[in-house]
Design a protein around this motif. Structure first.
Motif, PDB file in Angstrom:
ATOM      1  N   VAL A 137      36.322  31.737  33.718  1.00  0.00           N
ATOM      2  CA  VAL A 137      36.226  31.726  35.179  1.00  0.00           C
ATOM      3  C   VAL A 137      37.633  31.707  35.786  1.00  0.00           C
ATOM      4  O   VAL A 137      38.581  31.299  35.129  1.00  0.00           O
ATOM      5  CB  VAL A 137      35.435  30.491  35.678  1.00  0.00           C
ATOM      6  N   GLY A 138      37.739  32.162  37.030  1.00  0.00           N
ATOM      7  CA  GLY A 138      39.040  32.200  37.704  1.00  0.00           C
ATOM      8  C   GLY A 138      39.338  33.621  38.142  1.00  0.00           C
ATOM      9  O   GLY A 138      38.488  34.277  38.745  1.00  0.00           O
ATOM     10  N   VAL A 139      40.553  34.091  37.820  1.00  0.00           N
ATOM     11  CA  VAL A 139      40.933  35.467  38.174  1.00  0.00           C
ATOM     12  C   VAL A 139      41.589  36.122  36.971  1.00  0.00           C
ATOM     13  O   VAL A 139      42.143  35.445  36.101  1.00  0.00           O
ATOM     14  CB  VAL A 139      41.907  35.522  39.381  1.00  0.00           C
ATOM     15  N   ARG A 173      34.032  48.751  31.430  1.00  0.00           N
ATOM     16  CA  ARG A 173      33.866  47.891  30.245  1.00  0.00           C
ATOM     17  C   ARG A 173      34.383  46.482  30.518  1.00  0.00           C
ATOM     18  O   ARG A 173      33.793  45.489  30.077  1.00  0.00           O
ATOM     19  CB  ARG A 173      34.637  48.479  29.055  1.00  0.00           C
ATOM     20  N   ALA A 174      35.509  46.404  31.239  1.00  0.00           N
ATOM     21  CA  ALA A 174      36.063  45.078  31.574  1.00  0.00           C
ATOM     22  C   ALA A 174      35.080  44.316  32.465  1.00  0.00           C
ATOM     23  O   ALA A 174      34.874  43.105  32.295  1.00  0.00           O
ATOM     24  CB  ALA A 174      37.419  45.231  32.265  1.00  0.00           C
ATOM     25  N   ASN A 175      34.454  45.017  33.411  1.00  0.00           N
ATOM     26  CA  ASN A 175      33.478  44.353  34.298  1.00  0.00           C
ATOM     27  C   ASN A 175      32.303  43.801  33.503  1.00  0.00           C
ATOM     28  O   ASN A 175      31.846  42.675  33.747  1.00  0.00           O
ATOM     29  CB  ASN A 175      32.950  45.347  35.338  1.00  0.00           C
ATOM     30  N   VAL A 176      31.808  44.590  32.566  1.00  0.00           N
ATOM     31  CA  VAL A 176      30.666  44.143  31.753  1.00  0.00           C
ATOM     32  C   VAL A 176      31.089  42.930  30.917  1.00  0.00           C
ATOM     33  O   VAL A 176      30.374  41.917  30.860  1.00  0.00           O
ATOM     34  CB  VAL A 176      30.147  45.289  30.856  1.00  0.00           C
ATOM     35  N   ALA A 177      32.266  43.014  30.303  1.00  0.00           N
ATOM     36  CA  ALA A 177      32.749  41.880  29.497  1.00  0.00           C
ATOM     37  C   ALA A 177      32.880  40.625  30.366  1.00  0.00           C
ATOM     38  O   ALA A 177      32.535  39.523  29.934  1.00  0.00           O
ATOM     39  CB  ALA A 177      34.093  42.233  28.853  1.00  0.00           C
ATOM     40  N   ALA A 178      33.344  40.800  31.593  1.00  0.00           N
ATOM     41  CA  ALA A 178      33.530  39.656  32.500  1.00  0.00           C
ATOM     42  C   ALA A 178      32.197  38.990  32.824  1.00  0.00           C
ATOM     43  O   ALA A 178      32.096  37.760  32.900  1.00  0.00           O
ATOM     44  CB  ALA A 178      34.223  40.112  33.782  1.00  0.00           C
ATOM     45  N   LEU A 179      31.157  39.814  33.024  1.00  0.00           N
ATOM     46  CA  LEU A 179      29.839  39.265  33.374  1.00  0.00           C
ATOM     47  C   LEU A 179      29.299  38.361  32.272  1.00  0.00           C
ATOM     48  O   LEU A 179      28.579  37.401  32.543  1.00  0.00           O
ATOM     49  CB  LEU A 179      28.846  40.406  33.634  1.00  0.00           C
ATOM     50  N   LEU A 228      34.393  35.090  38.249  1.00  0.00           N
ATOM     51  CA  LEU A 228      35.648  35.684  37.786  1.00  0.00           C
ATOM     52  C   LEU A 228      36.023  36.804  38.749  1.00  0.00           C
ATOM     53  O   LEU A 228      35.223  37.716  38.994  1.00  0.00           O
ATOM     54  CB  LEU A 228      35.495  36.223  36.359  1.00  0.00           C
ATOM     55  N   GLY A 229      37.228  36.711  39.329  1.00  0.00           N
ATOM     56  CA  GLY A 229      37.733  37.739  40.242  1.00  0.00           C
ATOM     57  C   GLY A 229      38.580  38.734  39.474  1.00  0.00           C
ATOM     58  O   GLY A 229      39.484  38.348  38.742  1.00  0.00           O
ATOM     59  N   MET A 230      38.263  40.010  39.648  1.00  0.00           N
ATOM     60  CA  MET A 230      38.943  41.062  38.900  1.00  0.00           C
ATOM     61  C   MET A 230      40.026  41.687  39.787  1.00  0.00           C
ATOM     62  O   MET A 230      39.717  42.325  40.802  1.00  0.00           O
ATOM     63  CB  MET A 230      37.924  42.125  38.472  1.00  0.00           C
ATOM     64  N   ARG A 231      41.295  41.482  39.393  1.00  0.00           N
ATOM     65  CA  ARG A 231      42.390  42.055  40.188  1.00  0.00           C
ATOM     66  C   ARG A 231      42.704  43.450  39.648  1.00  0.00           C
ATOM     67  O   ARG A 231      43.541  43.617  38.763  1.00  0.00           O
ATOM     68  CB  ARG A 231      43.614  41.150  40.096  1.00  0.00           C
ATOM     69  N   TYR A 232      42.002  44.440  40.210  1.00  0.00           N
ATOM     70  CA  TYR A 232      42.176  45.821  39.746  1.00  0.00           C
ATOM     71  C   TYR A 232      43.545  46.355  40.137  1.00  0.00           C
ATOM     72  O   TYR A 232      43.956  46.208  41.287  1.00  0.00           O
ATOM     73  CB  TYR A 232      41.095  46.733  40.348  1.00  0.00           C
ATOM     74  N   PHE A 233      44.217  47.008  39.200  1.00  0.00           N
ATOM     75  CA  PHE A 233      45.438  47.744  39.513  1.00  0.00           C
ATOM     76  C   PHE A 233      45.023  49.167  39.948  1.00  0.00           C
ATOM     77  O   PHE A 233      44.005  49.313  40.605  1.00  0.00           O
ATOM     78  CB  PHE A 233      46.434  47.642  38.342  1.00  0.00           C
ATOM     79  N   ASN A 234      45.808  50.205  39.630  1.00  0.00           N
ATOM     80  CA  ASN A 234      45.488  51.528  40.179  1.00  0.00           C
ATOM     81  C   ASN A 234      44.418  52.222  39.329  1.00  0.00           C
ATOM     82  O   ASN A 234      44.721  52.773  38.279  1.00  0.00           O
ATOM     83  CB  ASN A 234      46.753  52.376  40.280  1.00  0.00           C
ATOM     84  N   PHE A 248      29.052  35.183  38.363  1.00  0.00           N
ATOM     85  CA  PHE A 248      29.348  35.999  39.540  1.00  0.00           C
ATOM     86  C   PHE A 248      30.727  36.606  39.343  1.00  0.00           C
ATOM     87  O   PHE A 248      31.719  35.883  39.265  1.00  0.00           O
ATOM     88  CB  PHE A 248      29.318  35.104  40.794  1.00  0.00           C
ATOM     89  N   VAL A 249      30.770  37.926  39.213  1.00  0.00           N
ATOM     90  CA  VAL A 249      32.046  38.634  39.030  1.00  0.00           C
ATOM     91  C   VAL A 249      32.280  39.466  40.281  1.00  0.00           C
ATOM     92  O   VAL A 249      31.335  40.067  40.804  1.00  0.00           O
ATOM     93  CB  VAL A 249      32.002  39.532  37.769  1.00  0.00           C
TER      94      VAL A 249
END
Ligand code: UD1
Length: 307
Positions: A234-236, A223-229, A168-174, A116-117
């Protein structure tokens, strides 16, 4: 990725639709759950047989249960995306941005998902004490939106320890790039400046323009989202480049790219503005093997060409 069946909430939106494209290109089956409040059907290649769209809300438990059926991975991006709206209507914002993720986490637990991302934000940090911001930095959000994302991270950690949900929580910057509507409540400075300069109109700079930001191109974020999945981590994790530019330099670059000589208007700085922001990208690299492919110049060129 092949054999994966991925639910993408908010998949018709800005970051979501680019990630859906990346997942389809990798051979995944994709189901999008979106209430089309800020996302658009036209953002999606709906003719593809590997893509299905369910129109519905993330706070509707029955809809989420149906959407989660037969799914192996989930990317949860659907949200109330405006910081300003979260200040004006914190009740609606909390309903979407806290009850939404809790509904998805519960469904993820019941479905026994592999991963779960979900979308977190650099907004969890608030005004940084020092830069670059590592994931271990103090969290001090300045808006209901930032607080909601912090609470989501805590829920995800709790679901991991209580129920073994891997997240995994994705802390998006700008984040910037095509499909970020300049008129939308979450439009970032780049989409606004590109829109105005391409019409040869004057952009507005809040304050002296010395503010710096860490801008990430949306295709890199996808791409980062796909890699995370498909990663075991796990974590952030920050989704940042580790590099920054100030607004005056950004305007100079954009004038070159768009062949414009429009001069900016300077007005008083926003009272809630953060002066400098920059994410430490080392965890993104070590955990997800991720390096940004898009330089700012290349990303701005591509955005200008798509606008
Ligand atoms: C961004 C996020 C926000 C998040 C915050 C936390 C976006 C769109 N917003 O806000 O969700 O909570 O990071 O770190 O990514 N500016 C101008 N003129 C304009 C618009 C903006 O000068 O017309 C300036 C702002 O004052 C700011 C900078 O540009 O200094 C960036 O603004 P913006 O793109 O709105 O993003 P953040 O404020 O960084």
């Amino acid at each position: 990725t092949s054999g994966a069946r991925v639910l993408v909430t908010g998949g018709a939106g800005f970051i979501g639709s680019h990630t859906v494209e990346a997942l389809l290109a990798d051979g995944a089956q994709v189901r999008v759950l979106d209430n089309l409040s800020s996302g658009k059907e036209s953002n999606l290649p709906l003719g593809e047989t590997s893509l299905e769209l369910i129109e519905g809300d993330i706070t509707d438990r029955r809809v989420v249960e149906v959407a989660m059926r037969d799914v192996t991975h989930c990317l949860h991006l659907a949200a109330q995306v405006s910081v300003i709206r979260s200040v004006e209507d914190p009740v609606h914002s909390a309903s979407q941005n806290i009850l939404g993720p809790v509904t998805l986490l519960q469904a993820a637990k019941e479905q026994g998902l592999e991963k779960f991302v979900y979308a977190s934000s650099a907004a969890v940090y608030g005004d940084p004490e020092s830069l670059p911001l590592a994931e271990t930095a103090r969290l001090a959000p300045l808006s209901p939106y930032g607080l909601e994302k912090q609470v989501d991270e805590q829920y995800a950690a709790l679901f991991a320890s209580l129920h073994g949900v891997k997240s995994l929580g994705m802390r998006y910057f700008n984040v910037y790039g095509p499909r970020q509507d300049p008129a939308s409540p979450y439009a970032g400075v780049i989409s606004k400046f590109v829109d105005l300069l391409s019409k040869n109109e004057a952009p507005t700079v809040f304050g002296d323009g010395g503010q710096t930001r860490d801008f990430v191109y949306v295709k890199d974020v996808a791409r980062a989202n796909v890699a995370a999945l498909f990663s075991d981590h796990v974590g952030v994790c920050n989704v940042a480049t580790g590099a920054t530019i100030n607004l005056l330099e950004l305007l100079d670059t954009l004038r070159d790219v768009l062949d414009s000589d429009a001069q900016a208007k300077h007005v008083d700085g926003r009272s809630d503005d953060i002066r400098h922001s920059c994410g430490d990208a080392s965890r993104l690299k070590s955990w997800l093997g991720f390096e940004p492919e898009w330089t700012l110049a290349a990303g701005l060129q591509a955005l200008a060409a798509a606008s």
